[in-house]
Write a protein that holds these residues in place. Structure first.
Motif, short mmCIF file in Angstrom:
data_model
loop_
_atom_site.label_atom_id
_atom_site.label_comp_id
_atom_site.label_asym_id
_atom_site.label_seq_id
_atom_site.Cartn_x
_atom_site.Cartn_y
_atom_site.Cartn_z
N ALA A 23 0.84 -1.20 0.16
CA ALA A 23 0.10 0.04 0.14
C ALA A 23 0.95 1.39 -0.12
O ALA A 23 2.02 1.05 0.41
N GLU A 24 0.44 2.35 -0.34
CA GLU A 24 1.04 3.46 -0.60
C GLU A 24 0.46 4.73 0.13
O GLU A 24 -1.11 4.72 0.20
N THR A 25 1.18 5.47 0.87
CA THR A 25 0.47 6.59 1.39
C THR A 25 1.32 8.05 1.00
O THR A 25 2.30 7.95 0.42
N LEU A 56 7.73 11.49 -4.74
CA LEU A 56 7.48 10.17 -4.57
C LEU A 56 6.45 9.93 -3.28
O LEU A 56 6.25 10.47 -2.41
N LYS A 57 5.62 8.79 -3.88
CA LYS A 57 4.66 8.28 -2.78
C LYS A 57 5.68 7.30 -1.76
O LYS A 57 6.82 7.31 -1.89
N ALA A 58 4.86 7.02 -0.81
CA ALA A 58 5.56 6.04 0.29
C ALA A 58 5.23 4.32 0.20
O ALA A 58 3.81 4.51 0.78
N GLN A 89 -1.66 2.20 -11.86
CA GLN A 89 -0.79 2.46 -11.00
C GLN A 89 0.67 1.68 -11.32
O GLN A 89 0.54 0.44 -11.45
N LEU A 90 1.68 2.39 -11.00
CA LEU A 90 3.24 1.89 -11.16
C LEU A 90 3.53 1.95 -9.61
O LEU A 90 3.52 3.31 -9.05
N VAL A 91 4.07 1.04 -9.09
CA VAL A 91 5.10 1.04 -7.95
C VAL A 91 6.28 0.53 -8.25
O VAL A 91 6.46 -0.44 -8.47
N VAL A 133 8.72 8.93 -10.12
CA VAL A 133 7.48 9.71 -10.17
C VAL A 133 6.72 9.68 -11.22
O VAL A 133 5.96 10.11 -11.24
N HIS A 134 7.32 8.80 -12.17
CA HIS A 134 6.61 8.63 -13.46
C HIS A 134 5.81 9.66 -13.78
O HIS A 134 4.84 10.06 -13.47
MG MG Z 1 3.15 5.10 -8.69
#
Ligand code: MG
Ligand code: NFE
Length: 569
Positions: free
Chosen positions: A323-325, A370-372, A499-501, A553-554
């Protein structure tokens, strides 16, 4: 209390700022900022899922092709497509050769000058360097005193020209550079040789992918290639022979130059750097390089997790736990920025709130594009170290043997792997393992073709009429910098959400809602700073992760394009 900011960081891909807080020449806190926003996740919705890979792989031209493979896998997962064995092998060849190419470039061109003092090389004795080369790089032909004399002259001319180009702006003469002049000259000679080597080696992508960067032969369902031994073009017998030659010469450089050079560096710097730069201690690998059609169990580099730096237990990976915050990231979430959102329900809503430099308030505000990403809420490191640690703990075999051989040669222990130097070593060992494996995969392809199996695509679901109206998919791969996942949602047979992580999002993540640092931020704690205005030690640890901000950060903001700002407050 002192702060030093490096902005932009160089010898990485993309745009990044790093701020460290230090006292008594020791870092005790760090903030990593992705300073560039792109919008690949926003470009994809509304498009035909069969073309997503073409766009997604433009997320980056450094880890070229990895976003293509993640994208087609996400669609194949959503639509329930199984690809033919030859497509699996060709993808392994493209991916493995990408790793080998990228890792060599990273070591010499993006990282070596954190350890190698260019000006010290000018005082090296060419004859002694030749002796060192003969001892270290056994069997490598460029090892004469005359050769090293020429390289030294070339570097001298370069520095004297007033336009030192590649070698400008380094922290030359910094006390943290301790290699003898001959080692510096040797590694610089190989820096220059690696420039030539990489141009040749990546022809593998030209043959299998049409071009590099961004190979063009992917397809949802397999590869858009012709396999036919006797055909005038495509992957015919001549192409197979050329691939074998490229992979064999490529491997020779890795075995005789890269791996011994990294060993030389590790043996020299181990007293300090095998105990510094420890990341969060949790490591994650999706694993990759399927060797048959049974899934993750067949991966050459296995899937798994390690927690608490324990090399005796491998835990499973469940993508549902990711998961991303955006608590400290320049985005907003409908349910609140502190929410941990699974990527299948992810959002990309930019919300730039500053701060503008000098970032006085970085301890309390949003500070990165950047997300986390988190796994079960925890911070994880991804990349070569994660892959090798998981493989070492899980499977033993060839990986364990290669790791043990390298560690023994450099006088390191397995637990030293978790350090800055261990990360550099893991990348070199992985390069060696893959350079050897590529030839085995090529042989499998040739055998399949010789037996008449020329299938390389499964077109059974090409027609959208055969698709379910809605579907979700996950495409996982390992990119050179680590675990890469694409999540797609299809609705009305078009992309509804994407979504890309990405590896660098994991490693370069900012803090989360609980204040937990990202992997780089954590690894930088306790870094010594002999001279805070020339923070080469910080670069050593940061570069050991091989940052790529474009992936992470695409629209680059040209108004914030300062060249280098080092501020001490
Ligand atoms: Mg992403
Ligand atoms: Ni742009 Fe990339 C790799 C990916 S890192 S380099 O390797 O995916 O975030």
């Amino acid at each position: 209390m002192n702060r030093t900011a490096i902005d932009p960081i160089t010898r990485i891909e993309g745009h990044m700022r790093l701020e460290v807080e230090h006292t008594d020449n020791m870092v005790h806190d760090a903030w990593s900022t992705g300073t560039m926003f792109r919008g690949i996740e926003l470009i994809l919705p509304g498009r035909d899922p069969r073309e997503a890979w073409v766009i997604a792989q433009r997320a980056c031209g450094v880890c070229t092709h990895v976003h293509a493979i993640a994208s087609v896998r996400a669609m194949e997962d959503a639509l329930g497509i199984t690809i033919p064995p030859n497509a699996r092998i060709v993808r392994n060849l493209l991916s493995g050769s990408q790793f080998v190419h990228d890792h060599v470039i990273h070591f010499y061109h993006l990282h070596a000058l954190d350890w190698v003092d260019v000006t010290s090389a000018l005082s090296a004795d060419p004859a002694a360097t030749a002796q060192l080369c003969a001892r270290t790089n056994i069997g490598w032909p460029n090892n004469s005193a005359a050769y090293f004399g020429e390289v030294r002259t070339r570097i001298q001319r370069f520095l004297d020209s007033g336009q030192p180009g590649l070698f400008g702006g380094g922290y030359w003469g910094h006390p943290a550079y301790t290699l003898p002049p001959e080692s510096n000259l040797l590694l610089l000679a190989h820096y220059l040789e690696a420039l030539e080597w990489q141009r040749e080696f990546i022809r593998v992508h030209a043959i299998l992918g049409g071009k590099n960067p961004h190979p063009q032969t992917y397809a949802v369902g397999g590869m858009a290639l012709t396999l036919a031994p006797d055909a005038p073009s495509g992957i015919n017998t001549a192409a197979l022979i050329q691939l074998e030659r490229l992979l064999t010469t490529g491997k020779d450089f890795v075995d005789k130059v890269l791996v011994p050079d990294v060993g030389l560096l590790a043996a020299h710097y181990k007293t300090t750097w095998a105990v510094l730069g420890m990341g969060p201690g949790n490591l994650l690998s999706y694993g990759d390089f399927p060797e048959d059609d049974t899934g993750p169990g067949s991966f050459f580099l296995p899937r798994g997790r390690i927690t608490g730096r324990r090399l005796d237990t491998v835990l499973p990976v469940d993508q549902a736990a990711i998961a991303e915050t955006v608590a400290r990231s320049w985005y907003t979430y409908t349910e609140g920025d502190a929410t941990l959102k699974h990527p299948s329900a992810g959002e990309t809503r930019p919300n730039y709130t500053g701060p503008q430099p000098p970032y006085e308030s970085i301890t309390s505000v949003k500070y990165s594009w950047l997300k986390a990403p988190r796994y079960q809420g925890e911070v994880y490191e991804v990349g070569p170290l994660a892959r090798l640690a998981v493989a070492y703990a899980a499977s033993g075999g060839a990986v364990r043997e290669a790791v043990d051989r390298f560690l023994t040669g450099a006088g390191l222990r397995p637990t030293d792997l978790f350090s800055t130097l261990g990360r550099v070593a893991a990348r070199a060992i992985e390069t060696q393992l893959l350079a050897a494996r590529l030839l085995i995969w090529l042989r499998s392809l040739r055998e399949n073709m010789a037996q008449g199996d020329l299938r390389v695509a499964n077109n059974g679901k090409w027609d959208p009429a055969t698709w379910p109206p809605t579907a979700d998919g996950w495409g996982a791969t390992e990119a050179p910098r680590g675990a890469l996942g694409h999540w797609v949602r299809l609705s009305d047979r078009t992309i509804a959400a994407y979504q890309l992580v990405v590896p660098t999002t994991w490693n370069g993540s900012p803090r989360d809602a609980e204040g937990k640092r990202g992997a780089w931020e954590e690894a930088l704690i306790a870094t010594p700073l002999a001279d805070p205005e020339r923070p080469v030690e910080v670069l050593r640890t940061l570069h050991s992760f091989d940052p790529c901000m474009a992936c992470a950060v695409h629209v680059h903001d040209p108004s914030n394009g300062a060249s280098v700002t080092v501020r001490v407050g």
